[in-house]
Design an enzyme around this catalytic site. Sequence first.
Site, short mmCIF file in Angstrom:
data_model
loop_
_atom_site.label_atom_id
_atom_site.label_comp_id
_atom_site.label_asym_id
_atom_site.label_seq_id
_atom_site.Cartn_x
_atom_site.Cartn_y
_atom_site.Cartn_z
N CYS A 1 0.80 -1.24 0.00
CA CYS A 1 0.00 0.00 0.00
C CYS A 1 0.83 1.28 0.00
CB CYS A 1 -0.97 0.00 1.17
SG CYS A 1 -0.19 0.28 2.78
N CYS B 1 12.07 -7.43 12.94
CA CYS B 1 12.65 -8.34 11.96
C CYS B 1 11.64 -8.46 10.82
CB CYS B 1 12.88 -9.68 12.65
SG CYS B 1 13.82 -10.86 11.69
#
Length: 132
Positions: A52, A121
């Site tokens: 997006c 992460c």
Amino acid sequence: MSTPKTEKTDAQWQAELTPEQYAVCRCSATEPPFSGKWYRHKAAGTYTCVACKAQLFASETKYDSGSGWPSFFQPFSRAAVSLRQDETHGMRRTEVNCAACGSHLGHVFPDGPKPTGLRYCINSVALDFLPG
């Protein structure tokens, strides 16, 4: 300030994302460690959501954790990501999602550097990059 929401059907996500992006972002898959294009990337700029384009992480917060995935010690803003408990695969982890579209990004762990002590992460395939 709340993040504007991006809502699409599953068919729209499949049409717009590559199969690997779809597997990670919409189905919570994980790319192999040390394989992502942003893992060793060091340029200045902003990492965005591949799905997006929402701003997720500033390059100044990226560091080499040795984990095999791009790691950051904080998101672009508090509103950039959403967190939820993930108890899949026999583990207790905190999943990181794009707050704007809900895409799976990776996980956050409490073993990062100062000042936050956190390690976001993140899968490279879930990210894009804007230089600058």
